[in-house]
Design a protein around this motif. Structure first.
Motif, short mmCIF file in Angstrom:
data_model
loop_
_atom_site.label_atom_id
_atom_site.label_comp_id
_atom_site.label_asym_id
_atom_site.label_seq_id
_atom_site.Cartn_x
_atom_site.Cartn_y
_atom_site.Cartn_z
N PHE A 177 0.81 -1.22 0.00
CA PHE A 177 0.00 0.00 0.00
C PHE A 177 0.85 1.27 0.00
O PHE A 177 0.29 2.37 0.12
N LEU A 178 2.14 1.15 -0.15
CA LEU A 178 3.01 2.34 -0.19
C LEU A 178 2.69 3.26 -1.37
O LEU A 178 2.72 4.48 -1.21
N PRO A 179 2.35 2.75 -2.55
CA PRO A 179 2.05 3.66 -3.67
C PRO A 179 0.69 4.35 -3.60
O PRO A 179 0.27 4.97 -4.57
N LEU A 180 -0.01 4.25 -2.50
CA LEU A 180 -1.34 4.84 -2.36
C LEU A 180 -1.31 6.33 -2.70
O LEU A 180 -0.43 7.06 -2.26
N ARG A 181 -2.29 6.76 -3.50
CA ARG A 181 -2.37 8.16 -3.95
C ARG A 181 -3.82 8.63 -3.91
O ARG A 181 -4.73 7.83 -3.96
N PHE A 182 -3.96 9.93 -3.85
CA PHE A 182 -5.29 10.54 -3.98
C PHE A 182 -5.60 10.67 -5.47
O PHE A 182 -5.62 11.76 -6.02
N ASP A 183 -5.88 9.55 -6.12
CA ASP A 183 -6.09 9.57 -7.57
C ASP A 183 -7.47 9.10 -7.99
O ASP A 183 -7.74 8.91 -9.17
N GLY A 184 -8.35 8.86 -7.03
CA GLY A 184 -9.70 8.43 -7.36
C GLY A 184 -9.85 6.93 -7.47
O GLY A 184 -10.95 6.44 -7.70
N THR A 185 -8.78 6.17 -7.33
CA THR A 185 -8.88 4.72 -7.42
C THR A 185 -9.31 4.13 -6.09
O THR A 185 -10.37 3.54 -5.97
N LEU A 186 -8.48 4.25 -5.07
CA LEU A 186 -8.80 3.77 -3.74
C LEU A 186 -9.20 4.91 -2.82
O LEU A 186 -10.08 4.78 -1.99
N LEU A 187 -8.52 6.02 -2.99
CA LEU A 187 -8.80 7.23 -2.21
C LEU A 187 -9.51 8.24 -3.11
O LEU A 187 -9.46 8.13 -4.34
N PHE B 30 0.14 9.54 -0.87
CA PHE B 30 -0.32 9.47 0.51
C PHE B 30 0.33 8.26 1.18
O PHE B 30 -0.27 7.20 1.26
N PRO B 31 1.57 8.41 1.67
CA PRO B 31 2.28 7.26 2.26
C PRO B 31 1.83 6.97 3.69
O PRO B 31 2.59 7.09 4.64
N LEU B 32 0.58 6.58 3.83
CA LEU B 32 0.01 6.26 5.13
C LEU B 32 0.75 5.10 5.79
O LEU B 32 0.87 5.04 7.01
N THR B 33 1.28 4.19 4.99
CA THR B 33 1.92 3.01 5.55
C THR B 33 3.21 3.36 6.30
O THR B 33 3.61 2.63 7.20
N ALA B 34 3.84 4.46 5.96
CA ALA B 34 5.04 4.88 6.71
C ALA B 34 4.65 5.29 8.13
O ALA B 34 5.34 4.96 9.09
N ALA B 35 3.53 5.97 8.27
CA ALA B 35 3.05 6.33 9.61
C ALA B 35 2.61 5.08 10.37
O ALA B 35 2.85 4.96 11.58
N LEU B 36 2.00 4.15 9.66
CA LEU B 36 1.61 2.89 10.29
C LEU B 36 2.83 2.11 10.76
O LEU B 36 2.82 1.54 11.86
N ALA B 37 3.90 2.12 9.98
CA ALA B 37 5.14 1.45 10.37
C ALA B 37 5.76 2.11 11.59
O ALA B 37 6.33 1.44 12.45
N ALA B 38 5.65 3.43 11.68
CA ALA B 38 6.23 4.16 12.82
C ALA B 38 5.53 3.81 14.12
O ALA B 38 6.11 3.95 15.20
N VAL B 39 4.30 3.33 14.04
CA VAL B 39 3.56 2.95 15.25
C VAL B 39 3.67 1.46 15.53
O VAL B 39 3.91 1.05 16.67
N THR B 40 3.52 0.64 14.50
CA THR B 40 3.44 -0.80 14.73
C THR B 40 4.79 -1.47 14.99
O THR B 40 4.85 -2.38 15.82
#
Length: 131
Positions: A24-34, A42-52
């Protein structure tokens, strides 16, 4: 026996989290998933890695008898990312060649290493290794 089983489960969770964070690292605000908001990354997984990752290290340190056991979630996480960087499935490259990859590595490895250092500090304090 239960400590080893718990460490194996924590290592498996670390592996699964690394794979999901990588996918999920390539996640973007492109209308596909977000929603579509200018195609911003939107590298949400980096923030998730910083917590988990540090949370898994702290959890493993409760069951570990040594440093290697406490650091095992961090080692599995980094090893999984490096494995997929070199040997992607079907020859595909899963790591992006931009800042999001560095952010993912830094977001997981640095807090995880700090958690391992905290374990080492607590362990030295209990043993009385004050030099």
């Amino acid at each position: 026996m239960t400590d080893r089983l718990a460490l194996a489960g924590i290592a498996a969770a670390s592996f699964v989290l690394a794979v999901l964070q990588l996918f999920f690292l390539p996640l973007r605000f492109d209308g596909t998933l977000l929603p579509r908001l200018g195609d911003w990354p939107f590298p949400l997984t980096a923030a998730l890695a910083a917590v988990t990752t540090p949370a898994l290290v702290v959890l493993a340190s409760r069951h570990a008898r040594g440093t290697l056991g406490a650091a095992s979630p961090l080692l599995v996480w980094v090893g999984t990312l490096l494995l997929f960087a070199v040997l992607g499935p079907g020859g595909d490259v899963l790591l992006l060649g931009d800042w999001r990859t560095l952010l993912l590595f830094a977001g997981g490895a640095l807090p995880g290493a700090i958690a391992v250092g905290g374990y080492l500090g607590r362990r030295a304090g209990v043993r009385g290794d004050h030099r």
